[in-house]
Scaffold this motif. Sequence first.
Motif, short mmCIF file in Angstrom:
data_model
loop_
_atom_site.label_atom_id
_atom_site.label_comp_id
_atom_site.label_asym_id
_atom_site.label_seq_id
_atom_site.Cartn_x
_atom_site.Cartn_y
_atom_site.Cartn_z
N VAL A 1 54.67 14.77 120.47
CA VAL A 1 55.20 14.11 119.27
C VAL A 1 54.60 14.76 118.04
CG1 VAL A 1 55.27 11.95 117.96
CG2 VAL A 1 55.56 11.91 120.44
N GLN A 2 55.44 15.00 117.04
CA GLN A 2 54.98 15.59 115.78
C GLN A 2 55.62 14.88 114.61
OE1 GLN A 2 55.94 19.80 116.03
NE2 GLN A 2 53.81 20.27 116.51
N LEU A 3 54.89 14.86 113.49
CA LEU A 3 55.44 14.42 112.22
C LEU A 3 55.41 15.60 111.28
CD1 LEU A 3 53.83 10.92 111.52
CD2 LEU A 3 56.08 11.42 112.46
N GLN A 4 56.52 15.88 110.64
CA GLN A 4 56.63 17.01 109.73
C GLN A 4 56.97 16.49 108.34
OE1 GLN A 4 56.18 20.40 110.50
NE2 GLN A 4 56.28 20.69 108.28
N ALA A 5 56.01 16.63 107.43
CA ALA A 5 56.22 16.20 106.04
C ALA A 5 56.69 17.38 105.21
CB ALA A 5 54.94 15.64 105.47
N SER A 6 57.57 17.12 104.26
CA SER A 6 58.08 18.17 103.38
C SER A 6 58.51 17.57 102.05
CB SER A 6 59.26 18.88 104.05
OG SER A 6 60.32 17.97 104.28
N GLY A 7 58.73 18.45 101.08
CA GLY A 7 59.29 18.02 99.81
C GLY A 7 58.35 18.06 98.63
N GLY A 8 57.09 18.38 98.86
CA GLY A 8 56.14 18.44 97.76
C GLY A 8 56.42 19.62 96.85
#
Length: 119
Positions: free
Chosen positions: A1-8
Amino acid sequence: VQLQASGGGLVQAGESLRLSCAASGLIFSIYDMGWYRQAPGKQRELVADVGRGGNTNYADSVKGRFIISRDNGKKTMYLQMNSLKPEDTAVYYCKADIIEMYGSRTDYWGQGTLVTVSS
């Protein structure tokens, strides 16, 4: 399981940004999801969280400016940040309470995305 944050990114005061956090892997269900931030020299703090049913909670400092939402079908959470201020500058992290396909339940963290607001 992974969480990928983006948009900064780098924006000027008063502008907007939208952060995304996508979960992937063998996921059975996702309960609470949240955005946290950590500014230089400060402790990590809760920005906002959202339950599976859509109930939300915000830090006083972002109420009325930020909107948290989620798309359960896409296993993705968003943070719409409006009227950004220099004091919003921080690394933003997402967190999710996940039940995996084989039954274990764990809090997962994304890798962080940097938001810089210039005055």
